[in-house]
Design a protein around this motif. Sequence first.
Motif, PDB file in Angstrom:
ATOM      1  N   GLU A   1       3.861  20.590 -30.045  1.00  0.00           N
ATOM      2  CA  GLU A   1       4.563  19.395 -30.501  1.00  0.00           C
ATOM      3  C   GLU A   1       5.790  19.182 -29.627  1.00  0.00           C
ATOM      4  OE1 GLU A   1       5.575  19.906 -34.590  1.00  0.00           O
ATOM      5  OE2 GLU A   1       3.478  19.939 -35.238  1.00  0.00           O
ATOM      6  N   ILE A   2       5.933  17.995 -29.118  1.00  0.00           N
ATOM      7  CA  ILE A   2       7.117  17.632 -28.345  1.00  0.00           C
ATOM      8  C   ILE A   2       7.806  16.516 -29.113  1.00  0.00           C
ATOM      9  CG2 ILE A   2       7.994  16.711 -26.175  1.00  0.00           C
ATOM     10  CD1 ILE A   2       5.500  17.925 -24.835  1.00  0.00           C
ATOM     11  N   ARG A   3       9.003  16.798 -29.550  1.00  0.00           N
ATOM     12  CA  ARG A   3       9.768  15.831 -30.334  1.00  0.00           C
ATOM     13  C   ARG A   3      10.704  15.066 -29.408  1.00  0.00           C
ATOM     14  NH1 ARG A   3       6.412  15.173 -33.809  1.00  0.00           N
ATOM     15  NH2 ARG A   3       5.868  16.968 -35.036  1.00  0.00           N
ATOM     16  N   ALA A   4      10.577  13.755 -29.430  1.00  0.00           N
ATOM     17  CA  ALA A   4      11.336  12.883 -28.528  1.00  0.00           C
ATOM     18  C   ALA A   4      12.602  12.363 -29.207  1.00  0.00           C
ATOM     19  CB  ALA A   4      10.468  11.711 -28.105  1.00  0.00           C
ATOM     20  N   ASN A   5      13.512  11.896 -28.398  1.00  0.00           N
ATOM     21  CA  ASN A   5      14.717  11.251 -28.904  1.00  0.00           C
ATOM     22  C   ASN A   5      14.344   9.938 -29.586  1.00  0.00           C
ATOM     23  OD1 ASN A   5      16.409  13.239 -27.871  1.00  0.00           O
ATOM     24  ND2 ASN A   5      16.576  12.218 -25.900  1.00  0.00           N
TER      25      ASN A   5
ATOM     26  N   SER B   1       8.348   8.217 -28.039  1.00  0.00           N
ATOM     27  CA  SER B   1       7.210   8.718 -28.815  1.00  0.00           C
ATOM     28  C   SER B   1       7.145  10.234 -28.841  1.00  0.00           C
ATOM     29  CB  SER B   1       5.901   8.193 -28.225  1.00  0.00           C
ATOM     30  OG  SER B   1       5.838   6.798 -28.302  1.00  0.00           O
ATOM     31  N   ASN B   2       6.858  10.780 -30.020  1.00  0.00           N
ATOM     32  CA  ASN B   2       6.554  12.202 -30.138  1.00  0.00           C
ATOM     33  C   ASN B   2       5.146  12.435 -29.596  1.00  0.00           C
ATOM     34  OD1 ASN B   2       8.998  12.623 -31.471  1.00  0.00           O
ATOM     35  ND2 ASN B   2       8.071  12.368 -33.471  1.00  0.00           N
ATOM     36  N   LYS B   3       4.883  13.625 -29.120  1.00  0.00           N
ATOM     37  CA  LYS B   3       3.562  13.990 -28.603  1.00  0.00           C
ATOM     38  C   LYS B   3       3.098  15.253 -29.300  1.00  0.00           C
ATOM     39  CE  LYS B   3       3.619  10.984 -25.150  1.00  0.00           C
ATOM     40  NZ  LYS B   3       2.706   9.912 -24.937  1.00  0.00           N
ATOM     41  N   GLU B   4       1.802  15.370 -29.517  1.00  0.00           N
ATOM     42  CA  GLU B   4       1.251  16.606 -30.049  1.00  0.00           C
ATOM     43  C   GLU B   4      -0.177  16.780 -29.549  1.00  0.00           C
ATOM     44  OE1 GLU B   4      -0.248  15.849 -34.466  1.00  0.00           O
ATOM     45  OE2 GLU B   4       1.924  15.642 -34.258  1.00  0.00           O
TER      46      GLU B   4
END
Length: 67
Positions: A48-52, A56-59
């Motif tokens: 999981e990459i949480r964006a500012n 967009s967040n990525k998973e």
Amino acid sequence: MSKSIIRRGYNSNKPQAYEYSRPVDMSEDYSLILPDLRPEDSGLYRCEIRANVGYSNKESTVLLNVT
């Protein structure tokens, strides 16, 4: 950036913190590098990459089977 490994083992559907005892690294393209894999490392891994705010967040998930 903090790094931690959470996985679901084959015998459990419950997510668990995973204490990977070897060095873990992440490449510039955000690939997870797990050296010296062992059968007990098998399981479902989720990245999981949480964006500012405003991005967009990525998973992504991968099923790892080490024999």
